[in-house]
Design a protein around this motif. Structure first.
Motif, short mmCIF file in Angstrom:
data_model
loop_
_atom_site.label_atom_id
_atom_site.label_comp_id
_atom_site.label_asym_id
_atom_site.label_seq_id
_atom_site.Cartn_x
_atom_site.Cartn_y
_atom_site.Cartn_z
N ALA A 47 0.83 -1.21 0.00
CA ALA A 47 0.00 0.00 0.00
C ALA A 47 0.86 1.26 0.00
CB ALA A 47 -0.94 -0.01 1.20
N ASN A 48 1.89 1.28 0.80
CA ASN A 48 2.75 2.47 0.86
C ASN A 48 3.57 2.64 -0.41
OD1 ASN A 48 2.12 3.84 3.34
ND2 ASN A 48 2.87 2.02 4.37
N GLN A 49 3.98 1.54 -1.05
CA GLN A 49 4.67 1.65 -2.33
C GLN A 49 3.73 2.22 -3.40
OE1 GLN A 49 6.11 -2.34 -2.94
NE2 GLN A 49 8.03 -1.93 -1.85
N MET A 50 2.49 1.74 -3.42
CA MET A 50 1.51 2.22 -4.39
C MET A 50 1.24 3.72 -4.17
SD MET A 50 -2.43 1.07 -5.07
CE MET A 50 -3.00 1.81 -3.56
N ILE A 51 1.07 4.10 -2.93
CA ILE A 51 0.81 5.51 -2.61
C ILE A 51 1.98 6.39 -3.03
CG2 ILE A 51 0.66 7.08 -0.63
CD1 ILE A 51 -1.25 4.98 0.60
N SER A 52 3.18 5.90 -2.83
CA SER A 52 4.37 6.64 -3.23
C SER A 52 4.41 6.85 -4.74
CB SER A 52 5.62 5.90 -2.76
OG SER A 52 6.78 6.58 -3.18
N THR A 53 4.06 5.81 -5.52
CA THR A 53 4.07 5.95 -6.98
C THR A 53 2.99 6.91 -7.46
OG1 THR A 53 2.64 4.04 -7.37
CG2 THR A 53 5.00 3.62 -7.32
N MET A 54 1.96 7.10 -6.64
CA MET A 54 0.89 8.06 -6.98
C MET A 54 1.30 9.49 -6.63
SD MET A 54 -2.40 5.89 -5.63
CE MET A 54 -3.59 7.18 -5.99
N GLY A 55 2.46 9.65 -6.00
CA GLY A 55 2.92 10.98 -5.62
C GLY A 55 2.31 11.51 -4.34
N LEU A 56 1.75 10.63 -3.53
CA LEU A 56 1.16 11.05 -2.25
C LEU A 56 2.23 11.01 -1.17
CD1 LEU A 56 -2.17 9.04 -2.56
CD2 LEU A 56 -1.86 11.48 -2.90
N ASN A 57 2.98 12.08 -1.05
CA ASN A 57 4.12 12.13 -0.15
C ASN A 57 3.77 12.39 1.31
OD1 ASN A 57 5.89 11.71 -2.36
ND2 ASN A 57 5.65 13.87 -2.89
N LYS A 58 2.54 12.83 1.56
CA LYS A 58 2.12 13.12 2.93
C LYS A 58 1.11 12.09 3.44
CE LYS A 58 2.88 18.01 2.24
NZ LYS A 58 2.25 19.31 2.05
N THR A 59 0.97 11.00 2.72
CA THR A 59 0.03 9.94 3.08
C THR A 59 0.80 8.71 3.49
OG1 THR A 59 -1.64 10.79 1.56
CG2 THR A 59 -1.86 8.49 2.22
N LEU A 60 0.36 8.09 4.58
CA LEU A 60 1.00 6.88 5.08
C LEU A 60 -0.09 5.89 5.49
CD1 LEU A 60 3.57 5.37 6.04
CD2 LEU A 60 3.19 6.42 8.27
N VAL A 61 -0.02 4.68 4.95
CA VAL A 61 -0.94 3.62 5.35
C VAL A 61 -0.33 2.90 6.53
CG1 VAL A 61 -1.99 1.43 4.67
CG2 VAL A 61 -1.92 3.34 3.07
N GLY A 62 -1.11 2.81 7.59
CA GLY A 62 -0.65 2.12 8.79
C GLY A 62 -1.08 0.68 8.79
N ASP A 63 -1.46 0.19 9.94
CA ASP A 63 -1.71 -1.25 10.08
C ASP A 63 -3.17 -1.65 9.95
OD1 ASP A 63 -2.63 -0.16 12.40
OD2 ASP A 63 -1.40 -1.36 13.73
N ALA A 64 -4.06 -0.76 9.55
CA ALA A 64 -5.48 -1.12 9.41
C ALA A 64 -5.89 -1.02 7.95
CB ALA A 64 -6.34 -0.21 10.27
N ALA A 65 -6.29 -2.13 7.37
CA ALA A 65 -6.68 -2.14 5.95
C ALA A 65 -7.87 -1.24 5.69
CB ALA A 65 -6.99 -3.57 5.50
N SER A 66 -8.71 -1.07 6.67
CA SER A 66 -9.90 -0.24 6.48
C SER A 66 -9.57 1.23 6.39
CB SER A 66 -10.86 -0.47 7.65
OG SER A 66 -10.29 0.02 8.85
N GLY A 67 -8.39 1.63 6.85
CA GLY A 67 -8.01 3.04 6.85
C GLY A 67 -8.44 3.79 8.08
N PHE A 68 -9.06 3.10 9.05
CA PHE A 68 -9.56 3.78 10.24
C PHE A 68 -8.62 3.68 11.43
CE2 PHE A 68 -13.53 3.19 7.89
CZ PHE A 68 -13.93 4.51 7.85
N GLY A 69 -7.38 3.27 11.23
CA GLY A 69 -6.42 3.19 12.33
C GLY A 69 -5.71 4.51 12.54
N ASP A 70 -5.22 4.73 13.73
CA ASP A 70 -4.50 5.97 14.04
C ASP A 70 -3.20 6.09 13.25
OD1 ASP A 70 -6.47 6.70 15.84
OD2 ASP A 70 -5.38 5.92 17.58
N SER A 71 -2.65 4.97 12.80
CA SER A 71 -1.37 5.01 12.11
C SER A 71 -1.51 5.33 10.62
CB SER A 71 -0.64 3.67 12.29
OG SER A 71 -1.42 2.61 11.82
#
Length: 85
Positions: A47-71
């Motif tokens: 997920a973080n590699q994909m986000i990086s290739t999209m140019g989202l430099n301020k986005t970080l996927v943490g440990d929750a697939a749903s996206g609702f985690g604090d990380s």
């Protein structure tokens, strides 16, 4: 949250139903990390590699697939730029 008992077996179709109908974030987490990627670590890495290739430099996927985690973090500008109209 969709009710799932320890050891219960579901088809992919049933898991998708649980994610879409009652908003089962636990099912999204299990589906995304377990069935597709094999482990939570593999999901986060991909997920973080994909986000990086999209140019989202301020986005970080943490440990929750749903996206609702604090990380999992991002900015409104970045999400609006890539996802919005």
């Amino acid at each position: 949250m969709a009710k799932v008992s320890l050891g219960e077996k579901l088809s992919e179709y049933q898991a998708l139903q649980a994610m879409l109908i009652p908003s089962g974030n636990n099912m999204a987490d299990s589906f995304g990390r377990g069935w597709i990627f094999g482990s939570p670590e593999a999901y986060v890495t991909y997920a973080n590699q994909m986000i990086s290739t999209m140019g989202l430099n301020k986005t970080l996927v943490g440990d929750a697939a749903s996206g609702f985690g604090d990380s999992t973090t991002s900015t409104a500008d970045e999400i609006g730029l890539k996802i919005g109209p």
